[in-house]
Design a protein around this motif. Structure first.
Motif, PDB file in Angstrom:
ATOM      1  N   GLY A   1      14.710  48.797  14.158  1.00  0.00           N
ATOM      2  CA  GLY A   1      14.193  47.539  14.971  1.00  0.00           C
ATOM      3  C   GLY A   1      15.329  46.859  15.687  1.00  0.00           C
ATOM      4  O   GLY A   1      16.337  46.806  15.112  1.00  0.00           O
ATOM      5  N   VAL A   2      15.109  46.284  16.755  1.00  0.00           N
ATOM      6  CA  VAL A   2      16.179  45.341  17.457  1.00  0.00           C
ATOM      7  C   VAL A   2      15.411  43.882  17.635  1.00  0.00           C
ATOM      8  O   VAL A   2      14.295  43.923  18.085  1.00  0.00           O
ATOM      9  CB  VAL A   2      16.611  46.001  18.745  1.00  0.00           C
ATOM     10  CG1 VAL A   2      17.524  45.153  19.351  1.00  0.00           C
ATOM     11  CG2 VAL A   2      17.253  47.353  18.244  1.00  0.00           C
ATOM     12  N   ARG A   3      15.966  42.989  17.397  1.00  0.00           N
ATOM     13  CA  ARG A   3      15.556  41.649  17.955  1.00  0.00           C
ATOM     14  C   ARG A   3      15.641  41.450  19.325  1.00  0.00           C
ATOM     15  O   ARG A   3      16.484  41.816  20.069  1.00  0.00           O
ATOM     16  CB  ARG A   3      16.394  40.408  17.215  1.00  0.00           C
ATOM     17  CG  ARG A   3      16.183  40.202  15.779  1.00  0.00           C
ATOM     18  CD  ARG A   3      17.479  39.300  15.197  1.00  0.00           C
ATOM     19  NE  ARG A   3      17.581  38.073  15.849  1.00  0.00           N
ATOM     20  CZ  ARG A   3      18.253  37.025  15.427  1.00  0.00           C
ATOM     21  NH1 ARG A   3      18.824  37.306  14.320  1.00  0.00           N
ATOM     22  NH2 ARG A   3      18.480  36.077  16.389  1.00  0.00           N
ATOM     23  N   ARG A   4      14.658  40.790  19.678  1.00  0.00           N
ATOM     24  CA  ARG A   4      14.268  40.477  21.311  1.00  0.00           C
ATOM     25  C   ARG A   4      15.660  39.872  21.993  1.00  0.00           C
ATOM     26  O   ARG A   4      15.967  40.180  22.789  1.00  0.00           O
ATOM     27  CB  ARG A   4      13.058  39.545  21.528  1.00  0.00           C
ATOM     28  CG  ARG A   4      11.715  40.644  21.381  1.00  0.00           C
ATOM     29  CD  ARG A   4      10.712  39.780  21.985  1.00  0.00           C
ATOM     30  NE  ARG A   4      10.631  39.403  23.316  1.00  0.00           N
ATOM     31  CZ  ARG A   4      10.209  40.083  24.249  1.00  0.00           C
ATOM     32  NH1 ARG A   4       9.687  41.348  23.939  1.00  0.00           N
ATOM     33  NH2 ARG A   4      10.109  39.869  25.535  1.00  0.00           N
ATOM     34  N   ASP A   5      16.152  38.871  21.469  1.00  0.00           N
ATOM     35  CA  ASP A   5      17.391  38.006  21.864  1.00  0.00           C
ATOM     36  C   ASP A   5      18.499  38.864  21.784  1.00  0.00           C
ATOM     37  O   ASP A   5      19.241  38.837  22.881  1.00  0.00           O
ATOM     38  CB  ASP A   5      17.494  36.946  20.910  1.00  0.00           C
ATOM     39  CG  ASP A   5      17.620  36.874  19.502  1.00  0.00           C
ATOM     40  OD1 ASP A   5      17.405  38.085  19.151  1.00  0.00           O
ATOM     41  OD2 ASP A   5      17.889  35.948  18.736  1.00  0.00           O
ATOM     42  N   TYR A   6      18.523  39.863  21.061  1.00  0.00           N
ATOM     43  CA  TYR A   6      19.793  40.686  20.897  1.00  0.00           C
ATOM     44  C   TYR A   6      19.761  41.824  22.167  1.00  0.00           C
ATOM     45  O   TYR A   6      20.555  42.442  22.477  1.00  0.00           O
ATOM     46  CB  TYR A   6      20.083  41.287  19.806  1.00  0.00           C
ATOM     47  CG  TYR A   6      20.926  40.454  18.825  1.00  0.00           C
ATOM     48  CD1 TYR A   6      22.361  40.512  18.611  1.00  0.00           C
ATOM     49  CD2 TYR A   6      20.448  39.247  18.110  1.00  0.00           C
ATOM     50  CE1 TYR A   6      23.085  39.390  18.038  1.00  0.00           C
ATOM     51  CE2 TYR A   6      21.066  38.600  17.234  1.00  0.00           C
ATOM     52  CZ  TYR A   6      22.412  38.641  17.319  1.00  0.00           C
ATOM     53  OH  TYR A   6      23.249  37.772  16.554  1.00  0.00           O
ATOM     54  N   GLU A   7      18.096  42.265  22.249  1.00  0.00           N
ATOM     55  CA  GLU A   7      18.080  43.040  23.289  1.00  0.00           C
ATOM     56  C   GLU A   7      18.423  42.703  24.727  1.00  0.00           C
ATOM     57  O   GLU A   7      18.980  43.369  25.681  1.00  0.00           O
ATOM     58  CB  GLU A   7      16.566  43.417  23.441  1.00  0.00           C
ATOM     59  CG  GLU A   7      16.175  44.461  22.435  1.00  0.00           C
ATOM     60  CD  GLU A   7      14.827  45.361  22.796  1.00  0.00           C
ATOM     61  OE1 GLU A   7      14.376  45.361  23.845  1.00  0.00           O
ATOM     62  OE2 GLU A   7      14.033  45.499  21.803  1.00  0.00           O
ATOM     63  N   SER A   8      18.351  41.238  24.975  1.00  0.00           N
ATOM     64  CA  SER A   8      18.637  40.648  26.240  1.00  0.00           C
ATOM     65  C   SER A   8      20.300  40.771  26.275  1.00  0.00           C
ATOM     66  O   SER A   8      20.771  41.057  27.361  1.00  0.00           O
ATOM     67  CB  SER A   8      18.419  39.296  26.288  1.00  0.00           C
ATOM     68  OG  SER A   8      19.092  38.523  25.555  1.00  0.00           O
ATOM     69  N   LEU A   9      21.148  40.560  25.223  1.00  0.00           N
ATOM     70  CA  LEU A   9      22.370  40.731  25.138  1.00  0.00           C
ATOM     71  C   LEU A   9      22.773  42.321  25.440  1.00  0.00           C
ATOM     72  O   LEU A   9      23.886  42.455  26.029  1.00  0.00           O
ATOM     73  CB  LEU A   9      23.056  40.027  23.833  1.00  0.00           C
ATOM     74  CG  LEU A   9      23.034  38.861  23.509  1.00  0.00           C
ATOM     75  CD1 LEU A   9      23.436  38.386  22.227  1.00  0.00           C
ATOM     76  CD2 LEU A   9      23.578  37.887  24.715  1.00  0.00           C
ATOM     77  N   TYR A  10      21.947  43.097  24.940  1.00  0.00           N
ATOM     78  CA  TYR A  10      22.280  44.480  25.162  1.00  0.00           C
ATOM     79  C   TYR A  10      22.146  44.901  26.444  1.00  0.00           C
ATOM     80  O   TYR A  10      23.085  45.501  26.934  1.00  0.00           O
ATOM     81  CB  TYR A  10      21.233  45.250  24.351  1.00  0.00           C
ATOM     82  CG  TYR A  10      21.304  46.803  24.236  1.00  0.00           C
ATOM     83  CD1 TYR A  10      22.137  47.495  23.438  1.00  0.00           C
ATOM     84  CD2 TYR A  10      20.612  47.583  25.236  1.00  0.00           C
ATOM     85  CE1 TYR A  10      22.332  48.750  23.413  1.00  0.00           C
ATOM     86  CE2 TYR A  10      20.717  49.000  25.079  1.00  0.00           C
ATOM     87  CZ  TYR A  10      21.666  49.438  24.164  1.00  0.00           C
ATOM     88  OH  TYR A  10      21.716  50.822  24.129  1.00  0.00           O
ATOM     89  N   ALA A  11      21.309  44.099  27.309  1.00  0.00           N
ATOM     90  CA  ALA A  11      21.026  44.574  28.821  1.00  0.00           C
ATOM     91  C   ALA A  11      22.356  44.039  29.351  1.00  0.00           C
ATOM     92  O   ALA A  11      22.787  44.977  30.435  1.00  0.00           O
ATOM     93  CB  ALA A  11      19.976  43.740  29.372  1.00  0.00           C
ATOM     94  N   LEU A  12      22.860  42.958  29.129  1.00  0.00           N
ATOM     95  CA  LEU A  12      24.261  42.438  29.926  1.00  0.00           C
ATOM     96  C   LEU A  12      25.350  43.468  29.476  1.00  0.00           C
ATOM     97  O   LEU A  12      26.018  43.849  30.198  1.00  0.00           O
ATOM     98  CB  LEU A  12      24.680  41.138  29.267  1.00  0.00           C
ATOM     99  CG  LEU A  12      23.588  39.976  29.876  1.00  0.00           C
ATOM    100  CD1 LEU A  12      24.038  38.632  29.242  1.00  0.00           C
ATOM    101  CD2 LEU A  12      23.735  39.742  31.237  1.00  0.00           C
ATOM    102  N   GLY A  13      25.330  43.907  28.186  1.00  0.00           N
ATOM    103  CA  GLY A  13      26.241  44.964  27.813  1.00  0.00           C
ATOM    104  C   GLY A  13      26.203  46.324  28.666  1.00  0.00           C
ATOM    105  O   GLY A  13      27.054  46.884  28.910  1.00  0.00           O
TER     106      GLY A  13
END
Length: 500
Positions: A220-232
């Motif tokens: 699993g991945v937290r939603r707020d970290y998924e948004s940072l993942y997108a920026l990455g």
């Protein structure tokens, strides 16, 4: 003191976050362009004010800010694009991104060649930069429920996609002018621009989605970290393309479009969390420009440049009215779309590319672009604010102060199956302990307790899903508070949010 100073940089970031947060509600209600506020903040922090910022076109920090800004504009536009909607509206997209984008660029370029005595490639750069419709200035308008759906779709398509049409014109014109910092043959740059950049962007997006999907399934991945993942993903795609001679900007756009097409959840996470971070940075960019650079436009305000600026501001409207008619758009929607086409940050970022590449005369082009952008902020920004105020007062004046009728669920091509909350739940359904169970909802309904079922999924998730809760009130999350007030949700009812 420039942005190379750490205290000045941190002070600037802090000020942007504080002001944008505190004024977000007022901006949402009044339609006042945030850009105006942050340009004035730039003045206060610039050489004529506190002296915290003093950027010139030669400042290394400016190139970093402009590069990151253009990457974020392109990536945010792409990842926010609804590919399902795009497929349904292919005809409209082709008209807007074809003649609706290229003809205004050609008219502006011709005017620059004729009135400003620029060479053809230099005029083409100016035409392409000033044909870009700014998504930052349009953001409040396209989010407002008063805007008709057809106009919202057209403006989102134009502001989200036309930069990627215009960027190659800028780069190829820079090559024709012999940019000092663009080594290599024309063929090499063409391959990098049209093949390497987009290909590496698609590859970066696909690999990132595949990796994220595997991790999601296992831990699993937290939603707020998924948004940072997108920026990455955006920054990785840019760096990968630039490392091999491709266009990092087109790679970032292609990566965002790949994510938009393949991973709706990641898109929604970015729009929930990451988009605010990207928007903060873009507002910071306006502060940096507002310190001193953008006001150089007033220094070249002469009859010839003012005439050119006037043509640059009306060229899009003149072209779009007949183009949209051919695309089958209604007359009322055509007028709205054609009138609201601000020139802003994306124009400044595009015209800075030849400045950083050392193109002769590019500083003059930047000053002309600044003049057009300043006039556009006043005219288009003021027009948007006036439209939203009238729309708001019209809603408040309707009826006798009583709550308005609840907004209907937006129509879809195919209505989905309906989950009746009075029937047993599907056997495959998994009830998570932190969420209200369907049995609890049924008990509340049976007891006669006041209860409201709200469908708060994002627009994309709502359309893509094949299930709909029976009797649910559609309440899109990006405008939930205002809509809840308009429809008069009870303060005493139990609110059940359908969000998956």
């Amino acid at each position: 003191m420039g942005l190379e100073s750490l205290p000045a940089t941190l002070a600037l970031i802090g000020i942007v976050i504080l002001i944008s947060s505190l004024l977000s509600g007022a901006v949402e209600r009044t339609g006042l362009p945030q850009v105006v506020i942050f340009l004035l903040v730039g003045v206060a922090l610039g050489p004529t004010g506190l002296g915290l910022i003093d950027l010139t076109l030669e400042s290394p920090a400016l190139e970093v800010i402009a590069t990151l800004g253009l990457v974020l504009v392109l990536f945010s536009d792409a990842i926010g694009m609804d590919t399902g909607e795009l497929k349904q509206q292919k005809r409209l997209a082709l008209w807007i991104l074809g003649p609706g984008t290229l003809l205004p660029a050609a008219l502006i370029a011709f005017s620059a060649w004729w009135l400003l005595d620029l060479s053809v490639p230099a005029a083409a750069i100016l035409g392409a930069a000033l044909a870009s419709t700014d998504p930052v200035l349009l953001r409040t308008l396209v989010r407002h429920s008063s805007l008709p759906p057809a106009a919202r779709l057209a403006l989102r398509l134009e502001s989200g996609m036309n930069d990627v049409i215009l960027l190659p014109i800028v780069v190829l014109s820079m090559l024709a002018l012999g940019a000092q910092h663009m080594a290599g043959s024309v063929g090499h740059h063409v391959v990098g621009l049209f093949i390497l950049g987009p290909a590496l962007g698609v590859a970066a997006g696909y690999i990132a989605i595949t990796l994220l999907d595997q991790v999601r399934r296992r831990v699993g991945v937290r939603r707020d970290y998924e948004s940072l993942y997108a920026l990455g993903v955006a920054f990785t795609a840019f760096a990968a393309a630039e490392a091999v001679g491709g266009s990092g900007f087109l790679a970032a756009f292609a990566a965002g479009l790949t994510v938009a097409a393949l991973d709706v959840e990641l898109c929604d996470c970015f729009l929930d969390y990451g988009e605010a971070s990207a928007e903060m940075f873009l507002l910071l960019t306006f502060v940096a420009f507002g310190a001193s650079l953008i006001w150089s436009g007033f220094g070249i305000a002469k009859p010839g440049t003012l005439l050119f600026a006037g043509i640059a501001l009306v060229a899009r409207t003149i072209v779009l009215l007949p183009v949209l008619a051919l695309a089958g758009v209604k007359a009322e929607d055509r007028r709205l779309i054609a009138l609201f086409g601000p020139r802003g940050l994306s124009s400044l970022l595009l015209v800075l590319l030849p400045v950083f590449a050392g193109v002769l005369g590019s500083k003059d082009m930047f000053a002309v672009t600044c003049l057009v952008v300043l006039l556009s902020v006043v005219l288009h920004g003021g027009g948007i604010a006036l439209y939203l105020r009238r729309a708001g007062s019209g809603k408040q004046g309707a009826g006798s102060g009583k709550p308005q009728a609840r907004p209907a669920v937006p129509p879809r091509a195919e209505r989905p199956p309906v989950i009746d909350l009075g029937e047993p739940a599907p056997a495959t359904e998994k009830e998570l302990p932190e969420k209200i169970a369907l049995d609890e909802v049924r008990s509340l309904i049976a007891s006669g307790a006041p209860i409201e079922i709200l469908d708060v999924r994002t627009e994309r998730s709502y359309r893509e899903d094949n299930l709909q809760a029976k009797g649910a009130i559609r309440l899109p999350p990006d405008d939930a508070v205002r809509l809840a007030r308009e429809i008069g949700l009870s303060h005493h009812a139990t609110l059940v949010l359908y969000c998956a």
